[in-house]
Design a protein around this motif. Structure first.
Motif: not given
Ligand SMILES: Cc1cc2nc3c(=O)[nH]c(=O)nc-3n(C[C@H](O)[C@H](O)[C@H](O)COP(=O)(O)OP(=O)(O)OC[C@H]3O[C@@H](n4cnc5c(N)ncnc54)[C@H](O)[C@@H]3O)c2cc1C
Length: 432
Positions: A215-219, A259-262, A280-287
């Motif tokens: 997961a961290l590698q993907r980020i 989700t916090r890490t992301i 911003y939109w990535l956080i929007f989707e996490l919401m």
């Protein structure tokens, strides 16, 4: 001397994990994970509850977790048994004082937790953590679950205004070497769980491995190496390739990333590279992800009922031929078919695809939406109870879509697959 055990569920990570942090306060720490046989049986709609893609991803995840825990001198015990049949016995034989686990509220999961609690010694303390959210339940600006708005935008705007994001936990410090307990448990194989081994389809848009490190590698790849995050909103409706969207869902679903890490990686990207609508939109989707978790808390088992949370009394069909055609990509609609074949071959489908095939199943064919949701539950590599059932209700007119839209799959195909590249990939496999 106090002994605690981390009972891992859908929080299969060491980093930024409140459950791990809480358990590590004890003198001696153990960990346990159960491959619950019920998760590999046939569900009431006739599908295997977990198909091979998610099973393989889960095995890889648990392998990485075991390794990462070993670095902290914590032994991960692994059983292919029901938790309630084994955990009370472990509590007794290892003199465990405290059990630390992620809180769950959907009925299957919470029933298991209750049964373990019922069978465990009455002196055992159970500590449950709500660590799977972006916005922690104690921080959201709603006094009770009943107040969670029926419309996402209202939820989002209030949270954005009033919630300040919690920081990530610092990395756990390893226990002394004598903390370790001998273990003769072993992680089952795919065959032990009832599947044959298989190779990932070379056309897959999700050719990734399970586990926290992956997961961290993907980020690292999506944010830092390629800077694709800076274009996320423009590409997220894509259908082909590994990078049109973050592809973080499967790791998020079993909790191998928080989700916090992301969130905080996005903030770092915004500070160091660029801040725009896309970041911003990535956080929007996490919401959205959080929202469906609150919806399921608010409405309980109603999210699994045919009338949904709107309690709409529609006339639903449940035609076996229609199901067979939909699942196998043999409907009248080639865009739906290509998406359904991708799903069957890989366990993955884009968000655009999911919306179209769900709408086609429940609104166009007017088939019982729960059958579609149940098939997704089986086959998706990133199945998450809240996101799946929440999105299915939403797309079927019994959930949180105030506009109750139906997708026109023909115009969607023209817009998102104008040159047939996606359809050719899955409908004409010999070309690839
Ligand atoms: C019918 C249907 C069923 C779905 N079932 C699931 C499911 O079981 N598990 C699951 O994780 N997602 C589900 N989704 C939501 C969404 O399709 C996936 O989260 C997304 O496609 C995963 O790709 P990604 O990680 O690249 O997402 P990105 O576009 O990169 O988004 C980042 C993250 O935001 C979250 N997210 C994005 N869109 C949504 C959404 N609509 N609802 C909730 N969270 C969202 C996910 O955690 C995702 O990983 C479903 C959507 C539909 C329409």
């Amino acid at each position: 001397m106090k002994t605690s055990i981390i009972w891992f569920g859908n929080n299969l990570r060491v980093k930024d994990n409140g459950v791990v942090q809480g358990a590590m306060q004890a003198d001696r720490v153990l960990a346990v994970y159960f491959f619950d046989p019920r998760q590999f049986q046939i569900n009431p709609f006739g599908f295997k509850k977990t198909e091979r893609f998610r099973a393989k991803f889960l095995l890889e995840t648990v392998q990485q977790l075991k390794k990462n825990l070993e670095e902290l001198n914590i032994t991960l015990l692994v059983y292919h048994e029901k938790p309630e049949d084994k955990l009370p016995e472990l509590i007794e034989s290892y003199n465990i004082d405290q059990v630390h686990l992620q809180n769950e509220w959907t009925s299957e999961e919470s029933d298991v937790i209750s049964e373990v609690q019922r069978r465990a010694a009455s002196t055992t303390m159970f500590h449950k953590y709500n660590d799977q959210f972006l916005f922690h339940p104690d921080d959201i600006p709603f006094d009770s679950m009943a107040q969670i708005p029926q419309v996402f935008t209202v939820f989002r705007k209030k949270c954005e205004k009033y919630v300040s994001m919690r920081p990530c936990f610092s990395n756990p410090i390893s226990k002394p070497i004598d903390n370790r307990v001998p273990s003769n448990t072993k992680i089952p194989t795919l065959e032990d769980l009832g599947y044959s081994n298989f190779e990932t389809d070379h056309r897959s848009a999700f050719p990734f491995k399970g586990g926290e490190d992956s997961a961290l590698q993907r980020i690292q790849h999506y944010f830092w190496d390629t800077k694709k995050l800076a274009y996320y909103k423009k590409t997220r409706n894509g259908l082909l390739g590994t990078d049109y969207s973050s592809k973080l869902s499967a790791w998020l679903a079993n909790g191998s990333i928080s989700t916090r890490t992301i969130y905080w990686e996005v903030k770092r990207f915004e500070a160091e590279i660029t801040k725009n609508q896309d970041t911003y939109w990535l956080i929007f989707e996490l919401m959205w992800r959080d929202y469906f978790k609150y919806v399921s808390q608010k409405h309980g088992n109603q999210i699994f009922k045919i009338d949904g949370i709107l309690e709409k009394d529609y006339d639903w069909d449940s035609d076996k031929t229609a199901l067979n055609e939909w699942v196998n990509g043999k409907t009248q609609d080639n865009f739906v078919n290509a998406n359904m074949i991708e799903l069957k071959q890989t366990g993955w489908m884009s968000n655009r695809g999911r919306q179209n095939v769900a709408s086609y199943w429940s609104k166009h064919l007017q088939q019982d939406w729960r059958i579609g949701a149940s098939y997704f539950e089986s086959i998706l590599i990133d199945y998450d109870v809240h996101s799946n059932w929440g999105n299915w209700m939403y797309n079927s007119g019994v959930g949180n879509d105030p506009r109750n839209r139906t997708f026109n799959t023909k115009s969607q195909a023209e817009r998102y697959d104008p040159d047939y590249k996606f359809r050719n990939r899955w409908l004409q496999p010999t070309l690839f």
